[in-house]
Design a protein around this motif. Structure first.
Motif, PDB file in Angstrom:
ATOM      1  N   TRP A   1       1.275  -1.407   0.131  1.00 37.31           N
ATOM      2  CA  TRP A   1      -0.012  -0.471  -0.146  1.00 37.31           C
ATOM      3  C   TRP A   1       1.122   1.179   0.060  1.00 37.31           C
ATOM      4  O   TRP A   1       0.481   2.111  -0.069  1.00 37.31           O
ATOM      5  CB  TRP A   1      -1.078   0.377   0.872  1.00 37.31           C
ATOM      6  CG  TRP A   1      -0.129   0.175   2.423  1.00 37.31           C
ATOM      7  CD1 TRP A   1      -0.250  -0.870   3.360  1.00 37.31           C
ATOM      8  CD2 TRP A   1       0.139   1.121   3.334  1.00 37.31           C
ATOM      9  NE1 TRP A   1      -0.084  -0.791   4.728  1.00 37.31           N
ATOM     10  CE2 TRP A   1       0.017   0.555   4.795  1.00 37.31           C
ATOM     11  CE3 TRP A   1      -0.453   2.247   3.517  1.00 37.31           C
ATOM     12  CZ2 TRP A   1       0.732   1.509   6.073  1.00 37.31           C
ATOM     13  CZ3 TRP A   1       0.498   3.173   4.232  1.00 37.31           C
ATOM     14  CH2 TRP A   1       0.663   2.753   5.394  1.00 37.31           C
TER      15      TRP A   1
ATOM     16  N   TYR B   1      -1.114   3.028  -2.831  1.00 39.77           N
ATOM     17  CA  TYR B   1      -1.574   2.570  -4.101  1.00 39.77           C
ATOM     18  C   TYR B   1      -3.223   1.301  -3.611  1.00 39.77           C
ATOM     19  O   TYR B   1      -3.194   1.519  -2.637  1.00 39.77           O
ATOM     20  CB  TYR B   1      -0.546   1.531  -4.410  1.00 39.77           C
ATOM     21  CG  TYR B   1       0.386   1.313  -4.609  1.00 39.77           C
ATOM     22  CD1 TYR B   1       1.031   1.466  -5.592  1.00 39.77           C
ATOM     23  CD2 TYR B   1       1.416   2.030  -3.636  1.00 39.77           C
ATOM     24  CE1 TYR B   1       2.391   1.891  -6.407  1.00 39.77           C
ATOM     25  CE2 TYR B   1       2.953   2.478  -3.788  1.00 39.77           C
ATOM     26  CZ  TYR B   1       3.590   2.435  -5.266  1.00 39.77           C
ATOM     27  OH  TYR B   1       4.700   3.092  -5.555  1.00 39.77           O
TER      28      TYR B   1
ATOM     29  N   THR C   1      -5.223   5.773  -4.953  1.00 45.20           N
ATOM     30  CA  THR C   1      -6.124   5.114  -4.659  1.00 45.20           C
ATOM     31  C   THR C   1      -7.456   5.126  -4.591  1.00 45.20           C
ATOM     32  O   THR C   1      -8.498   4.138  -4.664  1.00 45.20           O
ATOM     33  CB  THR C   1      -6.521   4.559  -2.582  1.00 45.20           C
ATOM     34  OG1 THR C   1      -6.643   6.780  -2.559  1.00 45.20           O
ATOM     35  CG2 THR C   1      -5.161   4.749  -2.457  1.00 45.20           C
TER      36      THR C   1
ATOM     37  N   LEU D   1      -2.968  -1.299  -8.328  1.00 42.67           N
ATOM     38  CA  LEU D   1      -1.768  -1.403  -8.487  1.00 42.67           C
ATOM     39  C   LEU D   1      -1.263  -2.112  -6.876  1.00 42.67           C
ATOM     40  O   LEU D   1      -1.409  -0.388  -5.821  1.00 42.67           O
ATOM     41  CB  LEU D   1      -0.845  -0.605  -9.229  1.00 42.67           C
ATOM     42  CG  LEU D   1      -0.023  -0.454  -9.598  1.00 42.67           C
ATOM     43  CD1 LEU D   1       0.176  -1.201 -10.374  1.00 42.67           C
ATOM     44  CD2 LEU D   1       0.476   1.067 -10.070  1.00 42.67           C
ATOM     45  N   GLU D   2      -1.213  -3.367  -6.906  1.00 50.05           N
ATOM     46  CA  GLU D   2      -0.686  -2.713  -4.756  1.00 50.05           C
ATOM     47  C   GLU D   2       1.163  -2.934  -5.161  1.00 50.05           C
ATOM     48  O   GLU D   2       2.007  -3.902  -4.985  1.00 50.05           O
ATOM     49  CB  GLU D   2      -0.622  -4.567  -4.993  1.00 50.05           C
ATOM     50  CG  GLU D   2      -2.685  -5.338  -5.193  1.00 50.05           C
ATOM     51  CD  GLU D   2      -3.132  -5.898  -3.868  1.00 50.05           C
ATOM     52  OE1 GLU D   2      -4.039  -5.530  -3.545  1.00 50.05           O
ATOM     53  OE2 GLU D   2      -2.362  -6.740  -4.252  1.00 50.05           O
ATOM     54  N   GLY D   3       1.323  -2.147  -4.719  1.00 45.41           N
ATOM     55  CA  GLY D   3       2.568  -1.506  -4.508  1.00 45.41           C
ATOM     56  C   GLY D   3       4.023  -2.061  -5.036  1.00 45.41           C
ATOM     57  O   GLY D   3       3.429  -1.959  -6.030  1.00 45.41           O
TER      58      GLY D   3
ATOM     59  N   THR E   1      -2.381  -6.468 -10.836  1.00 44.55           N
ATOM     60  CA  THR E   1      -1.327  -4.887 -11.345  1.00 44.55           C
ATOM     61  C   THR E   1      -2.601  -4.786 -12.738  1.00 44.55           C
ATOM     62  O   THR E   1      -2.723  -5.358 -13.740  1.00 44.55           O
ATOM     63  CB  THR E   1      -0.594  -6.021 -11.440  1.00 44.55           C
ATOM     64  OG1 THR E   1      -0.136  -6.578 -10.026  1.00 44.55           O
ATOM     65  CG2 THR E   1       0.769  -4.865 -12.248  1.00 44.55           C
TER      66      THR E   1
ATOM     67  N   PHE F   1       0.949   5.463 -12.973  1.00 47.82           N
ATOM     68  CA  PHE F   1       1.479   5.556 -11.872  1.00 47.82           C
ATOM     69  C   PHE F   1       3.486   6.444 -12.503  1.00 47.82           C
ATOM     70  O   PHE F   1       3.669   7.033 -12.123  1.00 47.82           O
ATOM     71  CB  PHE F   1       2.393   4.371 -11.098  1.00 47.82           C
ATOM     72  CG  PHE F   1       3.055   3.679 -10.182  1.00 47.82           C
ATOM     73  CD1 PHE F   1       3.577   4.377  -9.308  1.00 47.82           C
ATOM     74  CD2 PHE F   1       4.535   3.862 -11.552  1.00 47.82           C
ATOM     75  CE1 PHE F   1       5.142   4.012  -9.104  1.00 47.82           C
ATOM     76  CE2 PHE F   1       5.691   3.466 -11.038  1.00 47.82           C
ATOM     77  CZ  PHE F   1       5.670   3.772  -9.662  1.00 47.82           C
TER      78      PHE F   1
END
Length: 320
Positions: free
Chosen positions: A93, A105, A139, A148-150, A171, A179
């Motif tokens: 996150w 994220y 977010t 999109l998980e960091g 993703t 990003f």
């Protein structure tokens, strides 16, 4: 909500590794049914009545192991009110960058979104002398069903402002584009699967970048995309260390290069990941980086489906 402004950062260069990490102490750790459909590394059958207690012991064992190796560990308590069983994995996150940028994220599981406690994070980091200048907040994409998980989804080549991502339900290509636009990164995307042909849920289970090495599960990558990825990694000056899908399932790809307080590199990993490596792979990592620092986290790996890298958010922020 964070008090930081949402502005595009000015990039002034960044090192690949750092000597400080954020860890979140687990209080409600357990099997997460909301993430299980996409995470083939987690298992409900591995959970038991003492799962949370075992996870806490493993967590503190890793933190102590890193501190003995010279890494500064900053603990953020997980409040009992947080319903997420996966709070031990903060890298999904948030990410921190040497120009003062903080990125938050979008996460797929609703119960994981409660992990983003920016006020508590801000207070702790400011108290420790870290400086944050701008916030890139992605977010809102959760409302669109895109995630999109960091640094689970993104494996960062920080000096080159390059990222790598295997696409999955967690993703999303359009969020990657956002990003890139907001951070100045350029992301190379590809497809990667487990032995069952199911997409890997996160890129950081099959790839890790150090300053001089790239650990990659090449056989998990779509055949027509392998050469492009390997050439790009080698163009960044890294030696590729290939691991098998079996080693990947032991979290040999879920490792993280850090450095101690004297700037000496080391590689953090689980004891299970270390045990899965062949002697030549261990020697290559030691030669290209430094000491292999391993701690046992079998419960967190088996029940949570994440490894040591997932438990660490690198604090690349400037200090006051």
């Amino acid at each position: 909500m964070s008090k930081f402004e949402r502005i595009a950062p000015a990039f002034a260069g960044e090192r690949q590794t750092c000597a400080s990490v954020l860890m979140v102490e687990p209080t409600r750790f357990g099997f997460n049914s909301e993430t299980a459909a996409t995470n083939r590394f987690s298992s409900a059958s591995a959970a038991g009545a003492d799962t949370a207690a075992r996870a806490r012991r493993e967590f503190h064992g890793l933190a102590e192991c890193l501190e003995r190796a010279g890494v500064a560990v900053h603990l953020l308590p997980d409040p009992a009110a947080c319903p997420s069983p996966d709070a031990v994995f903060p890298n999904n996150w948030v990410s921190f960058h040497s120009d003062g940028m903080l990125v938050t994220y979008p996460m797929a599981a609703p119960n994981r979104r409660t992990e983003r406690r920016l006020d508590a994070l801000d207070a702790m980091l400011v108290d420790r002398g870290f400086e944050m200048s701008h916030h890139v907040d992605l977010t809102a994409h959760e409302g669109e069903g895109r995630f999109l998980e960091g640094t689970g989804s993104l494996v960062l080549d920080r000096p080159r402002r390059r990222a790598y991502a295997c696409l999955s339900q967690r993703t999303d290509l359009s969020v990657i584009a956002r990003f890139d636009a907001l951070t100045g990164y350029s992301t190379l995307t590809f497809a990667a699967t487990g032995a069952d042909g199911f997409p890997l849920y996160h890129t950081n289970v099959m790839m890790s970048l150090g300053a001089r090495f790239a650990v990659v599960c090449v056989e998990s990558i779509a055949p027509h995309q392998r050469r492009l990825l390997l050439d790009d990694l080698e163009a960044g000056g890294r030696v590729v260390i290939e691991i098998t899908r079996g080693q990947m399932m032991s979290f040999a790809g879920n490792i993280l290069e850090l450095e101690d307080q004297h700037g000496r590199p080391l590689v953090a990993m689980s004891l299970g990941a270390l045990a899965s490596l062949r002697p030549d792979q261990r020697r290559a990592l030691e030669t290209l980086s430094g000491e292999l620092v391993a701690s046992p986290i079998p419960t967190i790996e088996a029940v949570g489906g994440g490894g040591v890298r997932c438990m660490l958010a690198e604090l690349h922020l400037p200090r006051s």
